[in-house]
Each structure stands twice: as structure tokens, then as C-alpha cells.
Write an enzyme that holds these catalytic residues in place. Sequence first.
Site, PDB file in Angstrom:
ATOM      1  N   LYS A 111      -2.101  -1.476  -3.927  1.00 45.11           N
ATOM      2  CA  LYS A 111      -2.963  -0.298  -3.849  1.00 45.11           C
ATOM      3  C   LYS A 111      -2.125   0.966  -3.893  1.00 45.11           C
ATOM      4  O   LYS A 111      -1.143   1.036  -3.165  1.00 45.11           O
ATOM      5  CB  LYS A 111      -3.733  -0.375  -2.528  1.00 45.11           C
ATOM      6  CG  LYS A 111      -4.622   0.802  -2.251  1.00 45.11           C
ATOM      7  CD  LYS A 111      -5.176   0.699  -0.866  1.00 45.11           C
ATOM      8  CE  LYS A 111      -6.029   1.925  -0.620  1.00 45.11           C
ATOM      9  NZ  LYS A 111      -6.509   1.995   0.723  1.00 45.11           N
TER      10      LYS A 111
ATOM     11  N   LYS B  42       0.863  -1.179   0.000  1.00 51.88           N
ATOM     12  CA  LYS B  42       0.000   0.000   0.000  1.00 51.88           C
ATOM     13  C   LYS B  42       0.901   1.230   0.000  1.00 51.88           C
ATOM     14  O   LYS B  42       1.683   1.440   0.926  1.00 51.88           O
ATOM     15  CB  LYS B  42      -0.905  -0.008   1.227  1.00 51.88           C
ATOM     16  CG  LYS B  42      -1.809   1.215   1.296  1.00 51.88           C
ATOM     17  CD  LYS B  42      -2.748   1.151   2.492  1.00 51.88           C
ATOM     18  CE  LYS B  42      -3.646   2.368   2.543  1.00 51.88           C
ATOM     19  NZ  LYS B  42      -4.549   2.325   3.706  1.00 51.88           N
TER      20      LYS B  42
HETATM   21  C1  PBG Z   1      -7.340   3.576   5.478  1.00 54.45           C
HETATM   22  C2  PBG Z   1      -7.654   3.373   4.049  1.00 54.45           C
HETATM   23  C3  PBG Z   1      -7.427   4.262   2.998  1.00 54.45           C
HETATM   24  C4  PBG Z   1      -7.973   3.682   1.867  1.00 54.45           C
HETATM   25  C5  PBG Z   1      -8.496   2.453   2.254  1.00 54.45           C
HETATM   26  N1  PBG Z   1      -8.256   2.268   3.597  1.00 54.45           N
HETATM   27  C6  PBG Z   1      -6.878   5.614   2.942  1.00 54.45           C
HETATM   28  C7  PBG Z   1      -5.611   5.956   3.577  1.00 54.45           C
HETATM   29  O1  PBG Z   1      -4.658   5.169   3.676  1.00 54.45           O
HETATM   30  O2  PBG Z   1      -5.560   7.095   4.010  1.00 54.45           O
HETATM   31  C8  PBG Z   1      -7.992   4.312   0.520  1.00 54.45           C
HETATM   32  C9  PBG Z   1      -9.122   3.927  -0.355  1.00 54.45           C
HETATM   33  C10 PBG Z   1      -9.365   4.810  -1.500  1.00 54.45           C
HETATM   34  O3  PBG Z   1      -8.721   5.856  -1.718  1.00 54.45           O
HETATM   35  O4  PBG Z   1     -10.277   4.458  -2.250  1.00 54.45           O
HETATM   36  N2  PBG Z   1      -6.285   2.842   5.985  1.00 54.45           N
HETATM   37 ZN    ZN Z   2      -5.811   3.639   8.090  1.00 52.98          ZN
END
Ligand code: PBG
Ligand code: ZN
Length: 338
Positions: free
Chosen positions: A248, A195
Site C-alpha cells: 500500500k 505500508k
Molecule cells: C490508517 C489507514 C490509512 C489508510 C488505511 N488505514 C491512512 C493512514 O495511514 O494515515 C489509507 C487508505 C487510503 O488512503 O485509502 N492506519
Molecule cells: Zn492508523
Amino acid sequence: MLFPDYRPRRLRQNEAFRRLIRETTLSVDDLILPLFAIGGRGVRNPIQSMPGHFQLSIENLVETCRKAYELGIPAIMLFGIPDKKDPLGTSAYSKDGIVQKAVKAIKNKLPELAVITDVCLCQYTDHGHCGIVNGHTVENDATLELLAKTALSHAKAGADMVAPSDMMDGRVAEIRNILDENSLSHIPIMSYSAKYCSAYYGPFRSAADSAPKFGDRRTYQMDPANGLEAIREVTMDIEEGADIIMIKPALPYLDIIYRIREEIDLPIAAYNVSGEFSMIKAAEKMGWMDGKRVMMETLTSIKRAGADMILTYFAIEAAEEIKSHESRGVRRITTIEA
Ligand code: PBG
Ligand code: ZN
């Protein structure tokens, strides 16, 4: 073989031939719909930057789930927006938290729809970070216990799968342990393994009210410049017991999806995140691109890169599009004629 002996256009001249040689297919089976649950009744707050998406109170959420289920979408990814936030994110793991209640309601009405829950603290902490903070430091090891408690409470509420998105080190093992100790060894873990620290999460953070109040997520989410590190992250999560690994965002990281596919034999999920959705919607609204075709081309590209499943805010629209092609006798839809 070279021109004029070989003419690639021979097999592009009609749709029948194009169907025969098509390498990548997008199916409703591949789609996971992310949804946002909020307290109250009759709530349907539009998310400005994500047209067609809402913060939904439970009965409305169940209705949207029914629509997804009827379209053949196998699973949803559930996010919660709690009533209150505190430093330890306690409503993330409380028995009557928003996700716990929403899971129960969905599984009660739609037992065959798989409910995957996002496991993280950022929507629930008053500082907006994904872990416990000490001063301005996000504490890794102290956070693990809370993430494990959150995952356990989701599974106890009936979640079919849990998906940790925090990017703390060691959380997959911790979650696997607590599930196994509680007779939940059958619950799979979808790990947000690679991520990235991405600006593409912008629309989500306003939708879920989860932006960090100070600093950013660079000490836990990955540097967008790194690829080898993604392989290390994925390998660690598999060692710790992940069943599905996620990359992601998706579109700016297709090379990572491809590399992981070459290295790893576990199912791969790709998260076509909020910003990827919003920019297509915005360009469509401006009349600058054909939104539907760009959607299909984008989702197809993510599968071509090697993803087995895609989390996408387009899930319902894409499922409708795929269905409409099927009803015209076209099994595998092309991004060109889409
Ligand atoms: C939180 C989380 C995020 C997303 C999914 N879970 C955002 C972040 O890391 O701030 C992003 C999902 C999206 O942008 O569609 N941990
Ligand atoms: Zn988070």
C-alpha cells in the site's frame, strides 16, 4: 524472431485474437470495497475528495454492502469513525464501538459477504497517531496490546478477517496469539505489511478524520525510497502468522508488488488508495482523461504486477463495468476497448 518474419501485429488485428493472447484478467472476484461507518441514523455524508463515497450510518452502510454483494464483490474493508476520541483510542476496542456494531449488522443481513476490518488506532486517538504516544514518541510495545484487543473485539463481533494497518513491529504475532487463545484460530490476518508513508492517503485522512495532530507517520510507515525493506517487512509478517500480505499504496509501488510476487507464495493484496482514486476522478471531472478507461487500465496494471486482490474505491464501478462487458459476451475485458 525478427521482422519481417515475426509481426506482433498479427495477433492484435481483431478482438478474438486479442482475447486469446490476453495475459491478465480483472474479475469481480479480485475486488474489495473499503467503506466508512459512522454513528447516527440516516447519515450519508459525502466525502468531497472521493466522489461517490460517503460516511455511512449503519443502515445505509448495509444497503451499500448489499449492492456490492449483489454485484458479486466478495468482501468489504470496514473503517470506523467513532463518536469520541481519547489518548488510548478506547472506542477502537469497546464492545459497542462503531465497527463492532456495523460488523454485526452487516453479517446479520449479508452473512456471505466477507467483512474485513481495518485494525488501527488513528481514527480513535485524539492525537491521530496509529499507536499510543509518550510525549512525541509513538510507543511500539505498549500499542501492541491495544491493537490485539481491537482485533479480538472485531472478530468477536463477527468480522471474517482482521487487517492491522498500524505498522507497529510485532503486531501480527500479538494478534495471532490473542485470536488463537480465544478460539478464533480460524480468523485470517491480512497484514498491511509494506505500508509506505504516503501523501496519497490525504483524501482518506479527511474522510476518516485520522490525520495526526502533530508530526507525521515516518517513524512507523515505510520510506517510499525503500524496496528491500518491503521484503523484510513481508517476511517478518509471514513468520508472525499473516495469511495475506498487503502492499500500500498500489500504483506508485507496482515494482514492490512485482518483487514481492517473485519472492513470496502467499496471496498478495494491493491497496489502490484514496489519492489514487481521487486523482483519476479529478482528471475525469476536468475532462482531461476518460475516467472509466483509466480505472480499468489502472486496476489491470495492479493485477499484472502480481496482486491477487485489490482494495479499491472503484470496486462498485469496476464490477459494473466488468458485468456490462460480460453481458455483451466478452469474458475478459480489455483496457483498450473498455
Ligand atoms: C490508517 C489507514 C490509512 C489508510 C488505511 N488505514 C491512512 C493512514 O495511514 O494515515 C489509507 C487508505 C487510503 O488512503 O485509502 N492506519
Ligand atoms: Zn492508523
